[in-house]
Scaffold this motif. Structure first.
Motif, PDB file in Angstrom:
ATOM      1  N   SER A  31      70.813  59.107  17.130  1.00 17.65           N
ATOM      2  CA  SER A  31      72.261  57.970  17.682  1.00 17.65           C
ATOM      3  C   SER A  31      73.414  58.981  17.747  1.00 17.65           C
ATOM      4  O   SER A  31      73.501  59.038  18.448  1.00 17.65           O
ATOM      5  CB  SER A  31      72.057  56.303  16.523  1.00 17.65           C
ATOM      6  OG  SER A  31      72.985  55.507  17.520  1.00 17.65           O
ATOM      7  N   CYS A  32      73.400  58.901  16.353  1.00 17.32           N
ATOM      8  CA  CYS A  32      74.996  59.176  16.576  1.00 17.32           C
ATOM      9  C   CYS A  32      74.786  60.962  17.086  1.00 17.32           C
ATOM     10  O   CYS A  32      76.261  60.758  16.670  1.00 17.32           O
ATOM     11  CB  CYS A  32      75.557  59.371  14.677  1.00 17.32           C
ATOM     12  SG  CYS A  32      74.161  60.473  13.513  1.00 17.32           S
ATOM     13  N   THR A  33      74.336  61.514  16.787  1.00 15.49           N
ATOM     14  CA  THR A  33      73.693  62.682  17.178  1.00 15.49           C
ATOM     15  C   THR A  33      73.610  62.743  19.089  1.00 15.49           C
ATOM     16  O   THR A  33      74.619  64.512  19.303  1.00 15.49           O
ATOM     17  CB  THR A  33      72.963  63.817  17.343  1.00 15.49           C
ATOM     18  OG1 THR A  33      71.979  63.182  17.265  1.00 15.49           O
ATOM     19  CG2 THR A  33      73.319  63.840  15.295  1.00 15.49           C
ATOM     20  N   GLY A  34      73.453  61.542  19.743  1.00 17.42           N
ATOM     21  CA  GLY A  34      73.879  61.711  21.041  1.00 17.42           C
ATOM     22  C   GLY A  34      72.817  62.408  21.398  1.00 17.42           C
ATOM     23  O   GLY A  34      73.743  63.031  22.736  1.00 17.42           O
ATOM     24  N   ILE A 104      67.560  59.892  13.814  1.00 18.51           N
ATOM     25  CA  ILE A 104      69.185  59.733  13.723  1.00 18.51           C
ATOM     26  C   ILE A 104      69.585  59.012  13.177  1.00 18.51           C
ATOM     27  O   ILE A 104      69.473  58.756  14.770  1.00 18.51           O
ATOM     28  CB  ILE A 104      69.801  61.039  13.775  1.00 18.51           C
ATOM     29  CG1 ILE A 104      68.845  62.217  13.780  1.00 18.51           C
ATOM     30  CG2 ILE A 104      71.062  61.164  12.650  1.00 18.51           C
ATOM     31  CD1 ILE A 104      69.229  63.267  13.930  1.00 18.51           C
ATOM     32  N   THR A 105      69.975  57.939  12.573  1.00 16.40           N
ATOM     33  CA  THR A 105      71.367  56.915  12.849  1.00 16.40           C
ATOM     34  C   THR A 105      72.605  57.267  11.940  1.00 16.40           C
ATOM     35  O   THR A 105      72.478  56.988  10.892  1.00 16.40           O
ATOM     36  CB  THR A 105      70.803  55.829  13.214  1.00 16.40           C
ATOM     37  OG1 THR A 105      72.007  54.637  13.365  1.00 16.40           O
ATOM     38  CG2 THR A 105      69.858  55.326  11.992  1.00 16.40           C
ATOM     39  N   GLY A 106      73.196  56.475  12.191  1.00 19.21           N
ATOM     40  CA  GLY A 106      74.917  56.692  11.771  1.00 19.21           C
ATOM     41  C   GLY A 106      76.052  56.394  11.520  1.00 19.21           C
ATOM     42  O   GLY A 106      75.730  56.519  12.891  1.00 19.21           O
ATOM     43  N   ILE A 107      76.723  57.015  10.712  1.00 18.49           N
ATOM     44  CA  ILE A 107      78.435  56.385  11.216  1.00 18.49           C
ATOM     45  C   ILE A 107      79.236  58.113  11.103  1.00 18.49           C
ATOM     46  O   ILE A 107      79.571  58.938  10.216  1.00 18.49           O
ATOM     47  CB  ILE A 107      78.592  56.096  10.375  1.00 18.49           C
ATOM     48  CG1 ILE A 107      77.916  54.631  10.024  1.00 18.49           C
ATOM     49  CG2 ILE A 107      80.462  55.339  11.224  1.00 18.49           C
ATOM     50  CD1 ILE A 107      78.786  53.768   9.073  1.00 18.49           C
ATOM     51  N   ALA A 108      79.237  58.871  12.309  1.00 16.15           N
ATOM     52  CA  ALA A 108      79.746  59.985  12.287  1.00 16.15           C
ATOM     53  C   ALA A 108      81.083  59.784  11.764  1.00 16.15           C
ATOM     54  O   ALA A 108      82.137  61.422  11.946  1.00 16.15           O
ATOM     55  CB  ALA A 108      79.155  61.248  13.654  1.00 16.15           C
ATOM     56  N   GLY A 109      82.497  58.896  13.133  1.00 18.98           N
ATOM     57  CA  GLY A 109      83.001  58.593  12.205  1.00 18.98           C
ATOM     58  C   GLY A 109      84.027  58.951  13.953  1.00 18.98           C
ATOM     59  O   GLY A 109      83.213  59.579  14.753  1.00 18.98           O
ATOM     60  N   GLY A 120      79.944  59.574   7.401  1.00 17.87           N
ATOM     61  CA  GLY A 120      79.475  60.271   7.109  1.00 17.87           C
ATOM     62  C   GLY A 120      78.020  60.124   6.853  1.00 17.87           C
ATOM     63  O   GLY A 120      77.541  60.883   6.705  1.00 17.87           O
ATOM     64  N   LEU A 121      77.704  58.984   6.559  1.00 19.23           N
ATOM     65  CA  LEU A 121      76.258  58.400   6.456  1.00 19.23           C
ATOM     66  C   LEU A 121      75.686  58.503   6.719  1.00 19.23           C
ATOM     67  O   LEU A 121      75.459  58.057   8.277  1.00 19.23           O
ATOM     68  CB  LEU A 121      76.400  56.742   6.026  1.00 19.23           C
ATOM     69  CG  LEU A 121      75.396  56.117   5.185  1.00 19.23           C
ATOM     70  CD1 LEU A 121      74.502  57.337   3.948  1.00 19.23           C
ATOM     71  CD2 LEU A 121      75.479  54.773   5.483  1.00 19.23           C
ATOM     72  N   VAL A 122      74.302  58.710   6.418  1.00 13.16           N
ATOM     73  CA  VAL A 122      73.559  58.823   8.125  1.00 13.16           C
ATOM     74  C   VAL A 122      71.638  58.974   7.474  1.00 13.16           C
ATOM     75  O   VAL A 122      71.395  60.052   6.516  1.00 13.16           O
ATOM     76  CB  VAL A 122      73.403  60.263   8.350  1.00 13.16           C
ATOM     77  CG1 VAL A 122      72.527  60.883   9.898  1.00 13.16           C
ATOM     78  CG2 VAL A 122      75.028  61.130   9.399  1.00 13.16           C
TER      79      VAL A 122
END
Length: 178
Positions: A31-34, A104-109, A120-122
């Protein structure tokens, strides 16, 4: 002119070497790493004998449609949660039928965070066909978007290497040659 390999290249090579020696294949659900984990692995020449596929499931709809993540899980815990990461990797292994998978799933900002789920939460999950699932929760505080994504790739690769290293080494070379 020689190029120095960076930490991501070295970790990707380690994953590929461990998997090759054990006859393992890998798939990713990001997800957040695309797609950066799949990209890191496929940046290495010869990776096609290990890497099967990668899914970029950025939206909740993609997580549900491609990986079978339950709408109830997303409603109860959100996209950025251990529960969602677990369902992503179990769905990935069901769909891809590879030896190993990582999600992976998170908040990259830089935006999108909250007090409960800061930028930064992943959440990570890596699993194998035997049903073993490793989960990790990291908060890459103080990192910009690129930093969160880079550290996420390194963490995901390290988790794949950890799982691959647990598998027995084959006593024959790929292709059936001794």
């Amino acid at each position: 002119m020689g190029q120095t390999r960076d930490a991501i290249d070295l970790e990707a090579i380690r994953v590929l070497d461990l998997c090759r020696a054990r006859g393992l294949t890998v798939a990713t659900a990001e997800s957040c790493t695309g797609g950066l984990v799949a990209g890191a692995l496929t940046d290495i020449a010869g990776s096609s004998d290990v890497v099967d596929r990668g899914f970029v499931t950025y939206s909740n709809a993609a997580k549900q449609e491609m990986l079978g993540v339950s709408p109830a899980t997303l409603d109860a815990h959100g996209a950025v949660s251990e529960e969602t990461a677990r369902e992503m990797v179990t769905g990935l292994l069901r769909v891809a039928r590879t030896s190993l998978g990582v999600s992976i799933t998170g908040i990259a900002g830089p935006g999108g965070g909250s007090a409960a789920k800061p930028v930064g939460l992943v959440h990570f999950a890596a699993g194998n066909r035997g049903g073993e699932v490793l989960v990790r929760r990291e908060v890459f505080a103080g990192q910009d978007r690129a930093g969160v994504r880079r550290l996420s790739v390194l963490t995901a690769l390290a988790m794949l290497a950890e799982l691959a290293a647990r598998e027995p080494v084959r006593d024959f070379a790929p292709g059936g040659q001794a």
